[in-house]
Design an enzyme around this catalytic site. Structure first.
Site, PDB file in Angstrom:
ATOM      1  N   GLY A 497      38.370 -23.429   4.360  1.00 60.73           N
ATOM      2  CA  GLY A 497      39.953 -24.065   5.330  1.00 60.73           C
ATOM      3  C   GLY A 497      38.671 -24.555   6.306  1.00 60.73           C
ATOM      4  CB  ALA A 500      42.005 -26.870  16.543  1.00 60.37           C
ATOM      5  CG  ASP A 614      48.027 -21.666  17.030  1.00 58.32           C
ATOM      6  OD1 ASP A 614      49.091 -21.765  15.807  1.00 58.32           O
ATOM      7  OD2 ASP A 614      46.687 -22.220  16.016  1.00 58.32           O
TER       8      ASP A 614
END
Length: 774
Positions: A497, A500, A614
């Site tokens: 994966g 950012a 997040d």
């Protein structure tokens, strides 16, 4: 005067009765004045007959808090906090301000139950806790682990989970669930509740949701029945018995090997809890799906089951062969590589089937059945078995070790010359040369070793100056070199994966037997080094079953890498957004509770609170057993060079950001609560919060649509035809709407969220979030 006397007498009797209620009945334990310790008597509280005990149960050099039967084997029937590490010698069970606590260290305490005043260990094996008014507020029978006892039941939605092994009592590989459709089913833990994954069922399903059903174990004769909990009407008898033995305890246990059995424990004058099997759900261990683990199959040897690894694989642990097998090679090569989208090849010859798998690097196993049908598989194989009635052959791709021998005639002498020495001078000369060569070699090695030692000492001192050694001791994690992680990831070949702040790669450690996820961080700046170390210390001290565990790190030069446990079932986003069918409702509710508990640990149970910043489905990963774990906690903070104590810099993902991020005000833990609320609504509806390609404009923003459906009493529209319990759906939606309130003070704390999800606290009607009214 007679009337007056009667009135006075009644008043006196009433007064005595009220006063008597203040004293606990015989056998009751007054918790405020009683404590338990593994080493100081009493180490346990026994039932009146002495058949059961509650207290500290030895587990190696440590202890478990549990309930056990006082037979010869000291059979453990219930465990508290079974997935936590065993407690040390200095642990204590005590009561402070009405809270029954398990203290495992100087400052580490786990609340067993609140408002506790008295306790009683019953002869049935049920440990019960009472409040000041002698009302039952908690009992072990309501929270079974791997066993139910006579007189106990397993209600709809409840499950038994096996132990991991004979000696490890944490959650194991199998579960027994009482499903809402009235069916009692055995599954591997890491399987979804589907027919193909079940290996035994009671066959009592009526389709859809039925009235509450319970599995009940009769404490008189050990009869195991399914019955309606409201009127006690028997629906099905799983095991019946005409025996009615005195001094006998009955238990039904899901063993570590996946076998569900009914036992009797006889305590007559000639025995001390002799155990015998009365009934078993399946006949033998090889019928249990996943009995031998991945890449392994079960067979029998002299009536005893044993596990065999598939070709090209070895046991994960040769001492625990039920844990399955892993590939014994890390890579292989093939010619004319191409990637096939389908793993079904159709009808063909056996040779074509073999070649088709050899030419496809995604294929690791080719199965050829008796009808000439060929199919391809990739490891790991989940439920391998040997069945001659189905398969004609199975072909496995294994590692090939070749030895190349150079056939160069220039190295072969044309003829051989025999040399004979008879002179003493020649012998002395050879001896002197040999001794001299050996001496020079030793001197060279000593000098080299001295300089290498000096170099290593200098490097070690430099590391001490940089604080790396102190960091490793504090975190108790492994420090890796960049070359080690480069080799483990095959030069960062397989990408899992990308986010950012870095890319995650698959890695293999410990000679190919441990899969890990290696995150190579990017956007690091020199000024952030001190911040990086501070965050590493905070993350390294976190340890919770609902957080992805950080195993190690690399801080070599400008390179920064983190090594995490590997999560085989990918992210929650894949689970709810990419599945062809909606995951079962009970699984979604369980995942919501898993995530809330992980956030609770970060917010309130860490030494220093951590704001994740997040929370989103992509950062919630699923392990082998589909347990939800939060990842990337703290990374947004450690990677942002403009971080301040007031958290004014915006970080996170659009759609999950709380409104205060845009208002230039200090950020609190309530920002995570807002993000959790969006995730909760996405879990309910199995869709993203923002979905633009919809024919109805009111459904584009999920949070807006959810509130409108709630006000109109039309929550069923959120599920797209899926049928779930109305109260459970209403609870999830109401909680999600409370979490996404614009005003942080209106959002509940994460601890309150956990209590609401567990059904301990009621959920009030939420007001309209300001965003939904726009």
């Amino acid at each position: 005067m007679a009337c007056v006397y009667v009135v006075f007498l009644l008043f006196f009797v009433s007064f005595e009765a009220v006063g008597a209620q203040e004293e606990p009945p015989a056998g009751f334990i007054t918790l405020e004045s009683a404590t338990l310790s593994p080493t100081i008597q009493p180490t346990s509280w026994t039932s009146p007959s002495g058949l059961f005990a509650f207290g500290f149960y030895p587990q190696g050099s440590d202890f478990l808090l549990g309930i056990w039967l006082m037979d010869e084997e000291k059979t453990l029937v219930w465990t508290a906090h079974r997935d936590d590490p065993p407690v040390p010698l200095d642990a204590k069970l005590l009561t402070i301000n009405g809270k029954l606590l398990l203290r495992t260290g100087q400052s580490e305490e786990k609340v067993i139950v609140e408002s506790a005043s008295f306790a009683f260990m019953r002869d049935s094996g049920n440990f019960m806790v009472y409040n000041q008014s002698f009302h039952v507020i908690w009992e072990s029978f309501k929270f079974p682990t791997d066993t139910i006892l006579g007189g106990q039941n397993l209600t709809t939605g409840a499950q038994l989970f096996s132990n991991l092994s004979e000696t490890n009592h944490s959650t194991g590989r199998f579960r027994l669930g009482m499903q809402p459709d009235g069916n009692l089913v055995l599954y591997p833990v890491d399987a979804l509740p589907m027919v193909l994954d079940a290996y035994w069922a009671s066959g009592t399903s009526e389709g859809g949701n039925v009235s509450v059903i319970q599995m009940y174990l009769n404490d008189t004769n050990g009869e195991l029945v399914l019955r309606n909990s409201t009127n006690l009407v028997k629906r099905a008898i799983l095991y019946t018995s005409s025996r009615s033995a005195k001094n006998t305890i009955y238990s039904a246990r899901l063993s570590y090997d996946g076998m569900f059995r009914v036992y009797s424990h006889s305590f007559d004058s000639n025995s001390n809890g002799d155990k015998s099997v009365l009934w078993s759900a399946v006949d033998e261990e090889c019928q249990v799906r996943g009995f031998c683990g991945l890449n392994s199959y079960c067979t029998r040897n002299d009536s005893e089951p044993y596990c065999v690894c598939l070709p090209g694989t070895d046991f994960v642990d040769s001492n625990q062969k039920l844990l399955g097998c892993l590939k014994n090679f890390t890579e292989y090569s093939c010619n004319n590589i191409y990637y096939s989208a389908s793993y079904h090849m159709g009808t063909m010859s056996m040779e074509e089937c073999i070649n088709g798998c050899l030419e496809d690097c995604n294929c690791e196993v080719a199965l050829y059945d008796k009808n000439g049908y060929c199919s391809k598989r990739a490891l790991p194989l989940k439920y391998a078995r040997s069945d001659e009635n189905v398969l004609s052959a199975a072909f496995f791709k294994v590692g090939k070790k070749s030895i190349e021998i150079k056939n160069d005639t220039s190295f072969i002498p044309a003829h051989t010359t025999e040399v004979t020495t008879t002179s003493t001078k020649d012998l002395v000369l050879i001896l002197v040369i040999t001794v001299g060569f050996i001496t020079c070699s030793f001197v060279s090695l000593a000098i080299s070793g001295f300089f290498i030692f000096k170099f290593r000492v200098a490097k070690y001192r430099r590391l001490l100056e940089e604080g790396k050694r102190g960091l490793m001791e504090e975190l108790k994690m492994q420090s890796f070199s960049y070359k080690e992680l480069q080799k483990a990831s095959r030069n960062f070949k397989e990408e899992l994966g990308k986010g950012a702040f870095g890319t995650v790669y698959l890695g293999v450690l410990h000679k190919g037997k441990k899969l890990v996820a290696i995150k190579r961080l990017e956007k690091m700046v020199e000024e952030g080094e001190r911040e990086f170390r501070a965050e590493m210390r905070a993350i390294g001290r976190t340890h919770h079953k609902n957080l992805v565990r950080l195993l190690g790190y690399c801080t070599e030069g400008s390179k920064r890498l983190l090594v995490y446990e590997y999560m085989s079932n990918r992210s929650l986003a894949d689970f709810i957004f990419k599945s062809r069918t909606r995951p079962p409702w009970d699984e979604r509710v369980r995942i919501a509770l898993d995530v809330a508990r992980g956030i609770l640990y970060l917010h309130e149970e860490c030494e220093a609170p951590i704001i994740h910043c997040d929370i989103k489905p992509q950062n919630i990963l699923m392990d082998d057993f589909w347990t939800a774990k939060i990842s990337d906690f703290g990374l947004a903070k450690l990677l942002m060079p403009d971080q301040t104590r007031t958290f004014t810099g915006v970080r996170g993902t659009r759609g999950y950001l709380a409104p205060e991020w845009q208002q230039n005000i200090p950020i609190s833990v309530k920002a995570d609560v807002y993000s959790y609320g969006i995730v909760l609504l996405e879990l309910v509806c199995c869709r993203r919060d923002l979905k633009v390609n919809l024919s109805k404009p009111e459904e584009i923003v999920l949070s807006n649509w959810a509130y409108k459906c709630f006000v109109a009493g039309e929550l069923y529209k959120l599920l797209g035809g899926e049928e779930v319990e109305r109260k459970s759906l209403e609870k999830m939606v109401k909680l999600g709407l409370w979490c996404i309130q614009d005003e942080p003070a209106l959002r509940p704390s994460i601890k309150s969220i956990v209590l609401m999800l567990e059904g301990i606290t009621e959920i009030a009607v939420p007001p309209c979030p300001t965003t939904t009214s726009m």
